[in-house]
Design a protein around this motif. Sequence first.
Motif, mmCIF file in Angstrom:
data_model
loop_
_atom_site.group_PDB
_atom_site.id
_atom_site.type_symbol
_atom_site.label_atom_id
_atom_site.label_comp_id
_atom_site.label_asym_id
_atom_site.label_seq_id
_atom_site.Cartn_x
_atom_site.Cartn_y
_atom_site.Cartn_z
ATOM 1 N N SER A 141 0.368 -1.148 0.433
ATOM 2 C CA SER A 141 -0.241 0.098 0.125
ATOM 3 C C SER A 141 1.081 1.517 0.000
ATOM 4 C CB SER A 141 -0.880 -0.283 1.244
ATOM 5 O OG SER A 141 -0.193 0.141 2.233
ATOM 6 N N ILE A 142 -0.011 2.363 -0.316
ATOM 7 C CA ILE A 142 1.330 3.354 -0.098
ATOM 8 C C ILE A 142 1.162 3.980 0.656
ATOM 9 C CG2 ILE A 142 0.897 5.998 -0.926
ATOM 10 C CD1 ILE A 142 0.402 4.283 -3.694
ATOM 11 N N ASN A 143 0.839 3.567 2.137
ATOM 12 C CA ASN A 143 1.051 3.970 3.088
ATOM 13 C C ASN A 143 2.641 2.719 3.782
ATOM 14 O OD1 ASN A 143 -1.146 2.361 2.923
ATOM 15 N ND2 ASN A 143 -0.210 1.716 6.197
ATOM 16 N N ALA A 144 2.344 2.124 3.465
ATOM 17 C CA ALA A 144 4.018 1.112 3.866
ATOM 18 C C ALA A 144 4.748 0.890 3.163
ATOM 19 C CB ALA A 144 3.441 -0.831 3.124
ATOM 20 N N LEU A 145 4.680 1.866 1.716
ATOM 21 C CA LEU A 145 6.154 2.066 1.099
ATOM 22 C C LEU A 145 6.720 4.042 1.404
ATOM 23 C CD1 LEU A 145 5.152 1.499 -2.514
ATOM 24 C CD2 LEU A 145 7.131 -0.114 -0.759
ATOM 25 N N TRP A 146 5.412 4.628 1.426
ATOM 26 C CA TRP A 146 5.753 5.741 1.766
ATOM 27 C C TRP A 146 5.578 6.624 2.940
ATOM 28 C CZ3 TRP A 146 4.287 4.497 -3.424
ATOM 29 C CH2 TRP A 146 5.073 4.686 -4.175
ATOM 30 N N LYS A 147 4.904 5.363 4.181
ATOM 31 C CA LYS A 147 4.480 6.302 5.344
ATOM 32 C C LYS A 147 2.508 6.590 5.342
ATOM 33 C CE LYS A 147 7.768 4.249 7.645
ATOM 34 N NZ LYS A 147 8.379 3.353 7.044
ATOM 35 N N ASN A 148 2.400 7.352 6.691
ATOM 36 C CA ASN A 148 1.072 7.820 6.464
ATOM 37 C C ASN A 148 0.983 9.486 5.794
ATOM 38 O OD1 ASN A 148 0.242 5.303 7.721
ATOM 39 N ND2 ASN A 148 -0.097 5.941 9.612
ATOM 40 N N LYS A 149 1.864 10.006 6.317
ATOM 41 C CA LYS A 149 1.575 11.377 6.255
ATOM 42 C C LYS A 149 1.411 11.064 5.030
ATOM 43 C CE LYS A 149 3.518 16.040 7.461
ATOM 44 N NZ LYS A 149 4.844 16.772 7.523
ATOM 45 N N ILE A 150 2.432 10.683 4.315
ATOM 46 C CA ILE A 150 2.435 10.916 2.599
ATOM 47 C C ILE A 150 1.051 10.020 2.058
ATOM 48 C CG2 ILE A 150 3.386 10.351 0.876
ATOM 49 C CD1 ILE A 150 5.854 10.840 1.986
ATOM 50 N N ALA A 151 1.024 9.445 2.257
ATOM 51 C CA ALA A 151 -0.129 9.098 1.866
ATOM 52 C C ALA A 151 -1.792 9.502 1.947
ATOM 53 C CB ALA A 151 -0.805 6.952 2.743
ATOM 54 N N VAL A 152 -1.576 10.056 3.444
ATOM 55 C CA VAL A 152 -3.061 11.658 3.647
ATOM 56 C C VAL A 152 -3.235 12.398 2.603
ATOM 57 C CG1 VAL A 152 -4.193 12.821 4.957
ATOM 58 C CG2 VAL A 152 -3.443 10.303 5.995
ATOM 59 N N LEU A 153 -1.945 12.731 2.357
ATOM 60 C CA LEU A 153 -1.741 14.213 1.734
ATOM 61 C C LEU A 153 -2.374 13.671 0.035
ATOM 62 C CD1 LEU A 153 1.358 15.563 3.402
ATOM 63 C CD2 LEU A 153 -0.447 16.330 2.858
ATOM 64 N N VAL A 154 -1.461 12.159 -0.533
ATOM 65 C CA VAL A 154 -2.051 12.201 -1.616
ATOM 66 C C VAL A 154 -3.249 11.603 -2.126
ATOM 67 C CG1 VAL A 154 -1.389 9.996 -3.204
ATOM 68 C CG2 VAL A 154 0.882 11.064 -2.277
ATOM 69 N N GLY A 155 -4.030 10.910 -0.848
ATOM 70 C CA GLY A 155 -5.265 10.994 -1.028
ATOM 71 C C GLY A 155 -6.633 12.546 -1.095
ATOM 72 N N ASP A 156 -5.554 13.501 -0.718
ATOM 73 C CA ASP A 156 -6.113 14.216 -1.098
ATOM 74 C C ASP A 156 -6.367 15.365 -1.994
ATOM 75 O OD1 ASP A 156 -7.083 14.034 2.093
ATOM 76 O OD2 ASP A 156 -5.501 15.704 2.655
ATOM 77 N N TYR A 157 -4.917 14.443 -2.593
ATOM 78 C CA TYR A 157 -3.893 14.877 -3.966
ATOM 79 C C TYR A 157 -5.310 14.575 -4.963
ATOM 80 C CZ TYR A 157 -2.102 15.786 -8.454
ATOM 81 O OH TYR A 157 -1.314 17.021 -9.723
#
Length: 300
Positions: A76-92
């Motif tokens: 998952s995105i959070n597994a590779l890039w951590k939660n903070k980035i995953a939340v921001l990517v989802g927002d994007y």
Amino acid sequence: MLSKVALLNRITYYIVNRKGKQMRPMFVFLTAKMLSKGSVNERTFRGASVIELIHTATLVHDDVVDDSNQRRGFFSINALWKNKIAVLVGDYLLSKGLLLSIDNGDFDLLKIISVAVREMSEGELLQIEKARRLDITEEVYYEIIQKKTATLIAACCALGAKSVLDDAVQVENMRKFGELIGMAFQIKDDLFDYSDEAIGKPTGIDIKEQKMTLPLIRVLNICTSKEKNWLINSIKNHNKDKKRVKEVIAFVKNNHGLSYAEQKMIQFQQEALQLLENYPKSEYKDSLIMMVNYVIERKK
């Protein structure tokens, strides 16, 4: 999807290359084509794109919420890039979807999608609120899955209809059709938790996460108070014990929880098919019927 931020491009490239079945855009196109004798327009394409963007955004956020390391067999995105980035990517992704509609003046389509996003959030929160007490009735369960899962498929079908015609009755008919498929889809997902077949998610995971699914709710409602106490205690306090989880699965199977859920799933499927009966025969209608059947026959 291109952005000036290299990190974002790397992540969106990763997402696009690991796309799933893309069922939701398919519902947009098939509904539009059935209603317009095969002709779709730019609005239909934009609607399907917005749905896929927003659906992907919710999946990225879901993986953060569930602390999940895998999605469709990949990291998952959070597994590779951590939660903070995953939340921001989802927002994007969410904002990209909204802007696609706004920039083209598709405010009617945007309203359909925005209502779906609101309901999905409510459904997830309702599930969390109820899961703490493990006292979900069948009615509350249907309300949760209607908001959590069915509302997005309903939006796909309403959106497909709205992109090609301005007829409130037809749009509502298609919305209802999508909602019924969504209900059947989620019950099928619940049943996977009790299956022995190799599927995308491990067996018993819903029990481990204390998620109340239809087979379990049914059995809780018909068993004795002693059995009910044992079940609730198992789910609350022993959900990490593999042996105990297996016993719960066996108990639900032996008390016809699965057959009851299957029966309900088929009921939703039949109601959805009935809504298509009055439409003239076409390859698009046939494809929609195949999609409805696939929802309950799929193996993962």
